[in-house]
Design an enzyme around this catalytic site. Structure first.
Site, PDB file in Angstrom:
ATOM      1  N   GLU A 162       0.868  -1.184   0.000  1.00  0.00           N
ATOM      2  CA  GLU A 162       0.000   0.000   0.000  1.00  0.00           C
ATOM      3  C   GLU A 162       0.902   1.230   0.000  1.00  0.00           C
ATOM      4  O   GLU A 162       1.806   1.346   0.825  1.00  0.00           O
ATOM      5  CB  GLU A 162      -0.906  -0.031   1.237  1.00  0.00           C
ATOM      6  N   ASN A 205      -3.254  -1.555   7.912  1.00  0.00           N
ATOM      7  CA  ASN A 205      -4.566  -2.098   7.550  1.00  0.00           C
ATOM      8  C   ASN A 205      -4.366  -3.611   7.517  1.00  0.00           C
ATOM      9  O   ASN A 205      -4.143  -4.205   6.478  1.00  0.00           O
ATOM     10  CB  ASN A 205      -5.012  -1.565   6.187  1.00  0.00           C
ATOM     11  N   LYS A 282      -3.787   0.026  14.203  1.00  0.00           N
ATOM     12  CA  LYS A 282      -4.628   1.089  13.638  1.00  0.00           C
ATOM     13  C   LYS A 282      -6.061   0.700  13.976  1.00  0.00           C
ATOM     14  O   LYS A 282      -6.578  -0.291  13.458  1.00  0.00           O
ATOM     15  CB  LYS A 282      -4.425   1.158  12.123  1.00  0.00           C
ATOM     16  N   GLU A 286     -10.478   4.912   9.530  1.00  0.00           N
ATOM     17  CA  GLU A 286     -10.707   4.536   8.133  1.00  0.00           C
ATOM     18  C   GLU A 286     -11.274   3.126   8.001  1.00  0.00           C
ATOM     19  O   GLU A 286     -10.808   2.329   7.195  1.00  0.00           O
ATOM     20  CB  GLU A 286      -9.402   4.669   7.331  1.00  0.00           C
ATOM     21  N   LYS A 354       1.169  11.021  13.551  1.00  0.00           N
ATOM     22  CA  LYS A 354       1.784  11.467  12.295  1.00  0.00           C
ATOM     23  C   LYS A 354       2.386  12.863  12.480  1.00  0.00           C
ATOM     24  O   LYS A 354       1.936  13.630  13.323  1.00  0.00           O
ATOM     25  CB  LYS A 354       0.743  11.491  11.171  1.00  0.00           C
ATOM     26  N   ASP A 359      -2.340  14.501   6.972  1.00  0.00           N
ATOM     27  CA  ASP A 359      -1.914  13.211   6.428  1.00  0.00           C
ATOM     28  C   ASP A 359      -0.703  13.336   5.501  1.00  0.00           C
ATOM     29  O   ASP A 359      -0.849  13.212   4.287  1.00  0.00           O
ATOM     30  CB  ASP A 359      -3.085  12.567   5.668  1.00  0.00           C
ATOM     31  N   GLU A 387       3.811   9.150  -0.977  1.00  0.00           N
ATOM     32  CA  GLU A 387       2.407   9.059  -1.394  1.00  0.00           C
ATOM     33  C   GLU A 387       1.878  10.394  -1.911  1.00  0.00           C
ATOM     34  O   GLU A 387       1.150  10.437  -2.898  1.00  0.00           O
ATOM     35  CB  GLU A 387       1.569   8.587  -0.202  1.00  0.00           C
ATOM     36  N   TRP A 525     -13.067  13.662   2.471  1.00  0.00           N
ATOM     37  CA  TRP A 525     -12.317  12.996   1.403  1.00  0.00           C
ATOM     38  C   TRP A 525     -12.174  13.911   0.188  1.00  0.00           C
ATOM     39  O   TRP A 525     -11.425  13.624  -0.730  1.00  0.00           O
ATOM     40  CB  TRP A 525     -13.046  11.705   0.982  1.00  0.00           C
TER      41      TRP A 525
HETATM   42  C1  BDP Z   1      -3.185   7.463   4.353  1.00  0.00           C
HETATM   43  C2  BDP Z   1      -3.056   6.477   3.255  1.00  0.00           C
HETATM   44  C3  BDP Z   1      -3.676   5.146   3.570  1.00  0.00           C
HETATM   45  C4  BDP Z   1      -3.218   4.674   4.935  1.00  0.00           C
HETATM   46  C5  BDP Z   1      -3.509   5.739   5.960  1.00  0.00           C
HETATM   47  C6  BDP Z   1      -2.945   5.393   7.332  1.00  0.00           C
HETATM   48  O1  BDP Z   1      -3.654   7.011   2.095  1.00  0.00           O
HETATM   49  O2  BDP Z   1      -3.291   4.241   2.555  1.00  0.00           O
HETATM   50  O3  BDP Z   1      -3.831   3.479   5.285  1.00  0.00           O
HETATM   51  O4  BDP Z   1      -2.911   6.945   5.597  1.00  0.00           O
HETATM   52  O5  BDP Z   1      -1.930   5.970   7.678  1.00  0.00           O
HETATM   53  O6  BDP Z   1      -2.209   8.429   4.114  1.00  0.00           O
HETATM   54  O7  BDP Z   1      -3.497   4.567   8.049  1.00  0.00           O
END
Ligand code: BDP
Length: 678
Positions: A162, A205, A282, A286, A354, A359, A387, A525
């Site tokens: 991912e 995830n 996590k 999400e 983070k 993000d 990313e 989003w």
């Molecule tokens: C976002 C990403 C996603 C991650 C999420 C995370 O797009 O793929 O799962 O963060 O950090 O930046 O859990």
């Protein structure tokens, strides 16, 4: 006689370097190339000996140094040279991993209280020699700033990564445990060379499957390979595992059967992997399951797992949370949820935050949770994989981004760096031959490790170290490439998200510009949620008259952030004619920033073209090709963004800026369903 000996040693050295220099440079050897030094003949290097320990780690350290010296200083026969003595000494005051390197009566001594310390000492000496330092002048006395310096891999068991832009996962789960890819040893060695001592091998995830006996056996084989390099293995754990694979009806953290299941699972893991590091989780983020599914708090969930692990390891609980039902400004939600829990987490829980409250954007203010939970173990999570910064094809050296947040003062006693006890980086490694997809992305892996070891290291030093070891120690080369690297992230900010803009990337894959997107299910989003541009103005009011996200910072810091024009649209909503301190209006400044970013990338490409004499053709070409892509995409970002801002504001571009070559709907019609990493 003299001549014969010279020939013999030359031959021996040639044999050692032959397998490496025979093939083209392909980036596989990272910063550990140990290219022969031009001044090799002026140095006499003696043998390497090991005292006080004979563990696998200590022997690795010795062998590593022996090999590196033979490559750096070819043609030495070991006689009458400067010997290196690795010596483990009992010193209770030396922190785990600490080492000293010093010349002493004709020998170089590397001393440490642990074998891992010896290994780090060896790599540190090699780093100095790799930059051209004379061996008898190297004096180092170092200890890591943080006990935990970890990579987080977002790798799935099927090999997909991912947000990975460097091929497939390096962990070949399918063939484990019977076959451990030799590459894992090279990976561990690279990590050890920059002090990384923990690796979470699967995606946050997470699949519950990773905790089944079949996968524990696979993880054990990996852990056995990482261990001699001073690296502990961790697993991402899916909170609903007791239901998913344990046959229980619930995963409620206060349910005795659930608690017993996790305790037994932890025991099973420790039986297989005695130095298992712990879980990364996590939860309630999400769509991931978590304690809130049962009306429990993050602390209830984390503490339950912490009890299962006990004194054997840690539970790293992520604070990256925001909820669909929650109408609170997304950048405020993590603080709102976690700050009140300060003091209620078990001592072996680390809350991982983070770097910024949104993000991993090209530029964000630091996360307000840093410094705000003084009674909780905290880690900072950085994203090494790019990313949101152009994937592997854009050259963006991230040390300045990391440095910016590490050095930020929290206003609550010290800097962000001082407020955390651990550092994690989302890895950018994959199966590509050069590990990271592009040669320059190796620098971000390197920079992460170096800053996790010592957060005070200046980005310029890290860039110089990396470039000298990876490409060339020629001073002309370094004088050109170091500034190129240092300015590269600012260029990305300029052409993607100038003046505090954020999250305007393409939906899902996050490739390319899409600030117009407004039709996704959840409000946060949609890029429009992050800029709210219309005919009257642009930006999000996060002051007292708006969402008041500023109030999550200490008052004097809030004041500074509010005044930072580089974050203008993050904290303020302003009219298009808003006047900046320079006297320019926002509408004049925006196209200037985009153009500055595009020009910077053109400059990088031009500079790189002049560096061909210093870099092997294969890698030079590959970087040049990526810079071509970056130049085109920076222009695209600029054109598409300006086309959209012109449309929503109803304004013509100020004079002096070229019109976007296509109408807005052309940019809006671009689709990239195959973009990597999603
Ligand atoms: C976002 C990403 C996603 C991650 C999420 C995370 O797009 O793929 O799962 O963060 O950090 O930046 O859990």
């Amino acid at each position: 006689m003299r001549f014969a000996r010279l020939c013999a040693s030359w031959l021996a050295a040639a044999l050692i370097v032959a397998p490496v220099s025979a093939g083209a440079e392909d980036g596989y050897r990272l910063w550990l190339r140990h290219a022969p030094r031009a001044d090799a003949a002026q140095h006499r290097i003696g043998p390497v000996t090991l005292e006080g320990s004979d563990s696998p780690t200590a022997r690795l350290a010795r062998d590593e140094l022996q090999r590196a010296l033979a490559t750096l200083f070819p043609g030495q026969d070991g006689a009458n040279g400067m010997a290196v003595v690795l010596r483990r000494i009992p010193d209770p005051h030396m922190r785990e991993g600490a080492f000293r390197v010093a010349p002493d009566r004709g020998v170089v001594r590397i001393t440490a209280a642990s074998d891992t310390g010896l290994l780090y000492g060896v790599f540190a000496l090699m780093r100095e020699l790799g930059q051209g330092r004379p061996i008898d002048t190297v004096r180092l006395d170092e200890a890591p700033a943080y006990a935990l310096r970890m990579l987080n891999h977002w790798d799935n068991p099927d090999g997909h990564v991912e947000r990975g832009y460097a091929g497939r996962s390096i962990f070949d789960w399918w063939h484990l445990p019977d076959r451990v890819d030799p590459r894992i040893t090279d990976y561990a060695r690279a990590n050890a060379s920059i002090g990384i001592n923990g690796v979470v091998v699967n995606n946050v995830n997470a699949r519950a499957m990773m905790l089944e006996p079949r996968y524990i056996a696979k993880a054990r084989a990996l852990a056995d390979t990482l261990r001699p390099w001073g690296i502990r293995l961790y697993l991402s754990a899916r909170f609903s595992a007791p239901r998913d694979i344990g046959g229980l009806e619930t995963a409620d953290p206060l349910d005795p059967a659930v608690r017993a299941w996790w305790k037994a699972k932890a025991d099973e893991l420790y039986a297989a992997i005695p130095d298992f590091g712990g879980f990364l989780v996590k939860a309630n983020s999400e769509g991931q399951p978590g304690p809130q599914d049962y009306g429990r708090s993050h602390a209830d969930g984390a503490n339950m797992l912490a009890a299962a692990i006990g004194g054997r390891g840690v539970v790293i609980w992520r604070a990256f949370v925001y909820a669909a039902e929650n109408t609170e400004d997304r950048v405020k939600q993590a603080y709102s949820e976690f700050q009140p829990l300060d003091g209620s987490f078990a001592s072996n829980v680390i809350v991982q935050v983070k770097n910024g409250p949104l993000d991993f954007q090209p530029r964000e203010p630091f996360h307000p949770l840093f410094g705000a939970m003084p009674r909780t173990g905290m880690a900072m999570e950085l994203q090494i994989t790019k990313e949101y910064l152009g994937f592997a094809s854009h050259l963006a050296f991230l040390a300045p981004l990391f440095e910016e947040v590490l050095d930020a003062r929290t206003g609550r006693g010290g800097t962000v760096a001082q407020s955390v006890t651990a550092i994690a980086g989302v890895a950018n490694t994959g199966s590509d031959r050069n590990w990271t997809g592009s040669d320059f992305d190796q620098a971000n892996w390197y920079a992460f490790g170096r800053l996790a070891w010592d957060p005070r290291l200046p980005s310029a030093q890290i860039a110089r170290e990396w470039a000298a070891q990876t490409f060339s120690r020629n001073p002309d080369f370094l004088r050109a490439v170091v500034p190129l690297m240092l300015n590269s992230r600012a260029a990305v900010v300029d052409y993607m998200t100038p003046l505090g803009l954020a999250h305007v990337m393409g939906t899902g894959h996050h490739y390319g510009p899409a600030p117009w997107v407004a039709d996704l299910d959840r409000p946060e989003w949609n890029p429009v949620y992050y800029h709210r541009a219309d005919a009257t103005g642009i930006g999000v009011d996060r002051t007292r008259t708006g969402t008041n996200a500023l109030a999550q910072y200490a008052p004097d810091i809030a004041q500074q952030l509010a005044a930072d024009e580089d974050l203008l649209l993050w904290f303020h909503r302003v009219p298009w004619d808003y006047r900046l301190r320079s006297g320019a209006t926002l509408w004049q400044e925006l196209p200037r920033r985009y153009d500055r970013g595009v020009a910077a990338v053109r400059g990088m490409a031009a500079t790189w073209a002049t560096l061909a004499p210093h870099v092997d053709p294969a890698r030079h070409r590959s970087v040049a090709d990526f810079l071509k892509i970056q130049t085109r995409e920076a222009q695209w970002w600029r054109d598409a963004s300006l086309a959209y801002w012109m449309a929503v504001s109803g304004r013509a571009l100020p004079p002096g800026h070229a019109l976007p070559p296509h109408p807005l709907d052309w940019y809006q019609a671009q689709r990239f369903p195959e973009a990597p990493g999603e």
